[in-house]
Scaffold this motif. Structure first.
Motif, PDB file in Angstrom:
ATOM      1  N   LYS A 136       0.824  -1.207   0.000  1.00  0.00           N
ATOM      2  CA  LYS A 136       0.000   0.000   0.000  1.00  0.00           C
ATOM      3  C   LYS A 136       0.858   1.257   0.000  1.00  0.00           C
ATOM      4  O   LYS A 136       0.506   2.247  -0.637  1.00  0.00           O
ATOM      5  N   ALA A 137       1.987   1.234   0.688  1.00  0.00           N
ATOM      6  CA  ALA A 137       2.862   2.412   0.727  1.00  0.00           C
ATOM      7  C   ALA A 137       3.382   2.731  -0.667  1.00  0.00           C
ATOM      8  O   ALA A 137       3.349   3.886  -1.098  1.00  0.00           O
ATOM      9  N   LEU A 138       3.862   1.745  -1.396  1.00  0.00           N
ATOM     10  CA  LEU A 138       4.395   1.985  -2.738  1.00  0.00           C
ATOM     11  C   LEU A 138       3.277   2.349  -3.709  1.00  0.00           C
ATOM     12  O   LEU A 138       3.434   3.234  -4.550  1.00  0.00           O
ATOM     13  N   ASN A 139       2.143   1.693  -3.573  1.00  0.00           N
ATOM     14  CA  ASN A 139       1.023   1.978  -4.455  1.00  0.00           C
ATOM     15  C   ASN A 139       0.480   3.382  -4.229  1.00  0.00           C
ATOM     16  O   ASN A 139      -0.054   4.000  -5.149  1.00  0.00           O
ATOM     17  N   SER A 140       0.658   3.934  -3.024  1.00  0.00           N
ATOM     18  CA  SER A 140       0.165   5.285  -2.740  1.00  0.00           C
ATOM     19  C   SER A 140       0.872   6.338  -3.596  1.00  0.00           C
ATOM     20  O   SER A 140       0.353   7.435  -3.773  1.00  0.00           O
ATOM     21  N   PHE A 141       2.036   6.019  -4.125  1.00  0.00           N
ATOM     22  CA  PHE A 141       2.762   6.929  -5.010  1.00  0.00           C
ATOM     23  C   PHE A 141       2.395   6.694  -6.477  1.00  0.00           C
ATOM     24  O   PHE A 141       2.939   7.336  -7.371  1.00  0.00           O
ATOM     25  N   GLY A 142       1.494   5.749  -6.713  1.00  0.00           N
ATOM     26  CA  GLY A 142       1.099   5.426  -8.077  1.00  0.00           C
ATOM     27  C   GLY A 142       1.987   4.385  -8.730  1.00  0.00           C
ATOM     28  O   GLY A 142       1.849   4.119  -9.926  1.00  0.00           O
ATOM     29  N   PHE A 143       2.905   3.795  -7.972  1.00  0.00           N
ATOM     30  CA  PHE A 143       3.767   2.759  -8.530  1.00  0.00           C
ATOM     31  C   PHE A 143       2.961   1.477  -8.722  1.00  0.00           C
ATOM     32  O   PHE A 143       2.211   1.080  -7.822  1.00  0.00           O
ATOM     33  N   PRO A 144       3.114   0.818  -9.876  1.00  0.00           N
ATOM     34  CA  PRO A 144       2.492  -0.500 -10.006  1.00  0.00           C
ATOM     35  C   PRO A 144       3.188  -1.445  -9.029  1.00  0.00           C
ATOM     36  O   PRO A 144       4.394  -1.352  -8.812  1.00  0.00           O
ATOM     37  N   VAL A 145       2.423  -2.343  -8.425  1.00  0.00           N
ATOM     38  CA  VAL A 145       2.963  -3.252  -7.411  1.00  0.00           C
ATOM     39  C   VAL A 145       2.608  -4.681  -7.786  1.00  0.00           C
ATOM     40  O   VAL A 145       1.467  -4.972  -8.142  1.00  0.00           O
ATOM     41  N   LEU A 146       3.578  -5.559  -7.709  1.00  0.00           N
ATOM     42  CA  LEU A 146       3.358  -6.992  -7.908  1.00  0.00           C
ATOM     43  C   LEU A 146       3.576  -7.673  -6.569  1.00  0.00           C
ATOM     44  O   LEU A 146       4.635  -7.553  -5.961  1.00  0.00           O
ATOM     45  N   ARG A 147       2.561  -8.360  -6.109  1.00  0.00           N
ATOM     46  CA  ARG A 147       2.636  -9.106  -4.852  1.00  0.00           C
ATOM     47  C   ARG A 147       2.344 -10.556  -5.200  1.00  0.00           C
ATOM     48  O   ARG A 147       1.310 -10.848  -5.812  1.00  0.00           O
TER      49      ARG A 147
END
Length: 171
Positions: free
Chosen positions: A2-13
C-alpha cells in the motif's frame, strides 16, 4: 504494498513456489531467488519503469539477493529481515546470510519491529552498519515481526523514505 502503491507505482505481490495456490515446492531460498528474478523480468516487460524492490521476512532475505544485483532495481526495502536463524515447528532452522549486501550501493531501507523475534535490534544494527551507503534502518517501537497493531507506522516509515529518497527529483 500500500505504501508503494500510494505513489502510483504499479505493485506486484506474489506467493513463492509452494506457498498458497502457487505451483512448485519450497526450495529453502535457492529457487525462490529465481522466483524474484522472474517477477522482476515480468515487471520490466510489463511497465518499463524503474523498479523498487520490497520484501518481508523470507521474501526480504531472498528478494534482496536477487534485487541488489539487478540493474533495473533502483532501490530496495527489507521489512522484518530475519537476522537470526528461523524455524517453523516442522523444519530445521533456516539461516540467511547477507554478505551480498556489501556490494549493494542502491538506496536501502530496513524496517523492523523493536520486538521482532527474528530480527534482534543489535543484530540488525550490525548488519546495516556493514552495508554501504545510502541506507536507513527504522525500528518501530512496540512492533513484533508481523507489525501487529503497527501497520500504520510501517506504512508511514516506507512512505517517508520513498518520498525523501526516490520521489525527491520529481517534486
Amino acid at each position: 504494498m500500500k505504501a508503494l502503491n500510494s505513489f502510483g507505482f504499479p505493485v506486484l505481490r506474489f506467493n513463492f513456489r509452494g506457498t498458497g495456490l502457487s505451483q512448485g515446492e519450497h526450495d529453502y531460498g535457492k529457487g525462490e531467488v529465481e522466483d524474484v528474478r522472474i517477477a522482476l523480468e515480468w515487471l520490466d516487460a510489463e511497465f518499463q519503469l524503474p523498479i523498487i524492490f520490497a520484501g518481508f521476512s523470507f521474501g526480504a532475505a531472498v528478494g534482496l539477493r536477487a534485487a541488489c544485483s539487478d540493474a533495473r532495481v533502483k532501490a530496495v526495502i527489507g521489512v522484518g529481515v530475519p537476522a537470526i536463524p528461523v524455524a517453523a515447528d516442522s523444519e530445521a532452522p533456516r539461516t540467511y546470510t547477507f554478505e551480498f549486501l556489501g556490494d549493494c550501493t542502491k538506496p536501502k531501507l530496513f524496517v523492523s519491529g523493536a520486538r521482532d523475534q527474528f530480527g534482534p535490534r543489535a543484530r540488525l544494527e550490525a548488519l546495516v552498519a556493514a552495508v554501504p551507503e545510502p541506507k536507513k534502518l527504522v525500528v518501530i517501537e512496540g512492533a513484533d515481526h508481523f507489525f501487529e497493531g503497527r501497520l500504520r507506522e510501517l506504512r508511514e516509515a516506507i512512505e517517508s523514505w520513498v518520498r525523501r529518497e526516490i520521489v525527491k527529483d520529481k517534486e
